[in-house]
Design a protein around this motif. Sequence first.
Motif, PDB file in Angstrom:
ATOM      1  N   LYS A 211       0.845  -1.194   0.000  1.00 56.65           N
ATOM      2  CA  LYS A 211       0.000   0.000   0.000  1.00 56.65           C
ATOM      3  C   LYS A 211       0.879   1.241   0.000  1.00 56.65           C
ATOM      4  O   LYS A 211       1.589   1.519   0.968  1.00 56.65           O
ATOM      5  CB  LYS A 211      -0.915   0.019   1.217  1.00 56.65           C
ATOM      6  N   LEU A 212       0.856   1.996  -1.102  1.00 57.96           N
ATOM      7  CA  LEU A 212       1.634   3.226  -1.180  1.00 57.96           C
ATOM      8  C   LEU A 212       1.006   4.281  -0.273  1.00 57.96           C
ATOM      9  O   LEU A 212      -0.143   4.680  -0.460  1.00 57.96           O
ATOM     10  CB  LEU A 212       1.680   3.737  -2.624  1.00 57.96           C
ATOM     11  N   LEU A 213       1.768   4.743   0.706  1.00 57.82           N
ATOM     12  CA  LEU A 213       1.290   5.757   1.636  1.00 57.82           C
ATOM     13  C   LEU A 213       1.633   7.166   1.179  1.00 57.82           C
ATOM     14  O   LEU A 213       0.860   8.101   1.384  1.00 57.82           O
ATOM     15  CB  LEU A 213       1.895   5.522   3.027  1.00 57.82           C
ATOM     16  N   ASN A 214       2.797   7.291   0.556  1.00 55.96           N
ATOM     17  CA  ASN A 214       3.257   8.632   0.212  1.00 55.96           C
ATOM     18  C   ASN A 214       4.403   8.557  -0.786  1.00 55.96           C
ATOM     19  O   ASN A 214       5.255   7.677  -0.712  1.00 55.96           O
ATOM     20  CB  ASN A 214       3.741   9.352   1.483  1.00 55.96           C
ATOM     21  N   ARG A 215       4.392   9.475  -1.752  1.00 56.77           N
ATOM     22  CA  ARG A 215       5.563   9.730  -2.584  1.00 56.77           C
ATOM     23  C   ARG A 215       6.088  11.097  -2.179  1.00 56.77           C
ATOM     24  O   ARG A 215       5.456  12.118  -2.449  1.00 56.77           O
ATOM     25  CB  ARG A 215       5.207   9.728  -4.068  1.00 56.77           C
ATOM     26  N   GLY A 216       7.228  11.121  -1.508  1.00 52.38           N
ATOM     27  CA  GLY A 216       7.827  12.379  -1.100  1.00 52.38           C
ATOM     28  C   GLY A 216       8.710  12.943  -2.191  1.00 52.38           C
ATOM     29  O   GLY A 216       8.622  12.543  -3.354  1.00 52.38           O
ATOM     30  N   LYS A 217       9.562  13.868  -1.805  1.00 52.70           N
ATOM     31  CA  LYS A 217      10.473  14.458  -2.781  1.00 52.70           C
ATOM     32  C   LYS A 217      11.457  13.417  -3.305  1.00 52.70           C
ATOM     33  O   LYS A 217      11.882  13.481  -4.456  1.00 52.70           O
ATOM     34  CB  LYS A 217      11.227  15.624  -2.154  1.00 52.70           C
ATOM     35  N   VAL A 218      11.797  12.459  -2.459  1.00 50.19           N
ATOM     36  CA  VAL A 218      12.760  11.425  -2.841  1.00 50.19           C
ATOM     37  C   VAL A 218      12.226  10.022  -2.552  1.00 50.19           C
ATOM     38  O   VAL A 218      12.362   9.123  -3.376  1.00 50.19           O
ATOM     39  CB  VAL A 218      14.104  11.623  -2.099  1.00 50.19           C
ATOM     40  N   ARG A 219      11.571   9.840  -1.411  1.00 48.00           N
ATOM     41  CA  ARG A 219      11.224   8.499  -0.941  1.00 48.00           C
ATOM     42  C   ARG A 219       9.774   8.123  -1.213  1.00 48.00           C
ATOM     43  O   ARG A 219       8.884   8.948  -1.091  1.00 48.00           O
ATOM     44  CB  ARG A 219      11.525   8.380   0.556  1.00 48.00           C
ATOM     45  N   ASP A 220       9.601   6.838  -1.535  1.00 50.25           N
ATOM     46  CA  ASP A 220       8.279   6.229  -1.602  1.00 50.25           C
ATOM     47  C   ASP A 220       8.096   5.412  -0.327  1.00 50.25           C
ATOM     48  O   ASP A 220       8.972   4.607   0.038  1.00 50.25           O
ATOM     49  CB  ASP A 220       8.152   5.320  -2.824  1.00 50.25           C
ATOM     50  N   MET A 221       6.972   5.612   0.347  1.00 51.69           N
ATOM     51  CA  MET A 221       6.706   4.940   1.625  1.00 51.69           C
ATOM     52  C   MET A 221       5.531   3.988   1.460  1.00 51.69           C
ATOM     53  O   MET A 221       4.475   4.375   0.947  1.00 51.69           O
ATOM     54  CB  MET A 221       6.388   5.978   2.693  1.00 51.69           C
ATOM     55  N   TYR A 222       5.718   2.741   1.915  1.00 51.34           N
ATOM     56  CA  TYR A 222       4.694   1.710   1.768  1.00 51.34           C
ATOM     57  C   TYR A 222       4.316   1.112   3.118  1.00 51.34           C
ATOM     58  O   TYR A 222       5.196   0.866   3.975  1.00 51.34           O
ATOM     59  CB  TYR A 222       5.202   0.571   0.882  1.00 51.34           C
ATOM     60  N   ALA A 223       3.021   0.845   3.276  1.00 52.82           N
ATOM     61  CA  ALA A 223       2.557  -0.040   4.336  1.00 52.82           C
ATOM     62  C   ALA A 223       2.621  -1.466   3.810  1.00 52.82           C
ATOM     63  O   ALA A 223       2.509  -1.709   2.599  1.00 52.82           O
ATOM     64  CB  ALA A 223       1.129   0.318   4.727  1.00 52.82           C
ATOM     65  N   ILE A 224       2.801  -2.437   4.723  1.00 54.90           N
ATOM     66  CA  ILE A 224       2.988  -3.831   4.336  1.00 54.90           C
ATOM     67  C   ILE A 224       1.820  -4.651   4.875  1.00 54.90           C
ATOM     68  O   ILE A 224       1.628  -4.725   6.098  1.00 54.90           O
ATOM     69  CB  ILE A 224       4.319  -4.372   4.902  1.00 54.90           C
ATOM     70  N   PRO A 225       1.021  -5.234   4.011  1.00 54.81           N
ATOM     71  CA  PRO A 225      -0.117  -6.036   4.469  1.00 54.81           C
ATOM     72  C   PRO A 225       0.321  -7.111   5.463  1.00 54.81           C
ATOM     73  O   PRO A 225       1.293  -7.834   5.236  1.00 54.81           O
ATOM     74  CB  PRO A 225      -0.655  -6.665   3.181  1.00 54.81           C
ATOM     75  N   GLY A 226      -0.397  -7.180   6.600  1.00 58.93           N
ATOM     76  CA  GLY A 226      -0.078  -8.174   7.614  1.00 58.93           C
ATOM     77  C   GLY A 226       1.041  -7.781   8.548  1.00 58.93           C
ATOM     78  O   GLY A 226       1.412  -8.555   9.441  1.00 58.93           O
ATOM     79  N   HIS A 227       1.613  -6.596   8.356  1.00 57.61           N
ATOM     80  CA  HIS A 227       2.725  -6.122   9.191  1.00 57.61           C
ATOM     81  C   HIS A 227       2.474  -4.660   9.569  1.00 57.61           C
ATOM     82  O   HIS A 227       3.177  -3.758   9.117  1.00 57.61           O
ATOM     83  CB  HIS A 227       4.056  -6.271   8.452  1.00 57.61           C
ATOM     84  N   ASP A 228       1.487  -4.439  10.420  1.00 61.85           N
ATOM     85  CA  ASP A 228       1.059  -3.083  10.738  1.00 61.85           C
ATOM     86  C   ASP A 228       2.087  -2.289  11.543  1.00 61.85           C
ATOM     87  O   ASP A 228       1.985  -1.069  11.652  1.00 61.85           O
ATOM     88  CB  ASP A 228      -0.262  -3.119  11.516  1.00 61.85           C
TER      89      ASP A 228
END
Length: 299
Positions: free
Chosen positions: A14-31
Amino acid sequence: MDTAIIATNCPALKLLNRGKVRDMYAIPGHDDKLLMVATDRISAFDVIMAEPVPGKGRLLTAISLFWFDLLRDVMPNHLITANVDQYPEVCRQYGEQLEGRSMLVKKSRVVPIECIVRGYISGSLWSAYKKSGDGRVLGLDLPAGMQESAPFPEPIFTPSTKAEAGMHDENISLETMRQQVGAELTDKMAAASIALYRKAADYARGQGIIIADTKFEMGLDADGVLTLVDEVLTPDSSRFWPLESYRPGQGQPSFDKQFLRDYLATLDWNRKAPAPPLPPEILQKTAARYQEALKRLTA
């Protein structure tokens, strides 16, 4: 040459955010975990450039991993592992994108403050100091008669707000920070920031680099422990100056993206998106500065 990655594509996450440099993801089953991926995007004046710097994400990740290890006795950090083979199975299918440019981290409640530490007067603080007339900036009484790039007697903590996407961070006083996040947390963050900077600056100086200033981000982990998060002491978040050419009273050459900012400042551009196209030689010279920073720090 490393294939440039402008944006990652990991549809099972699950893509949470695209920042200026970093893409941040949530991981299913690993909250309790997040996946951070450093792309090759580069920004200046809060605008993301259209062209990537190939390999930049790998360099940023390597530098952050180096500092997380060196500074772990000063403050805990959110890193779990950067070894893709140790990631949850759902992540490993994207190993080609993640290898060398990602970190599996503990989820934290990020404090909405940029923790800026300055050992030398430069950038926006130098501009504010010149305008002040009396050396009083952001509630601080700075020494009289300072020159550009001169060192402070002791490192100073000058926090700023964490702006929403498309907005600019705003420098604030310690008193304003106390009003926003509380006095106890403010004092803990300020003390930790200074301690982190001191150890890093002492080490870097021995490697031929002056860390003029830097910014840290902090969060509270699941147990409420103050933790170092995001990137740390990279050329994107710091001013790195070569020690051998340091001369107070002027701007300094650098190993960070100030080179890119200086180039853009020569153009007729209003510092709003879209950014002007960047010539290949500017991208290459920018990448070379990041590479030199990593080489010196880890020599």
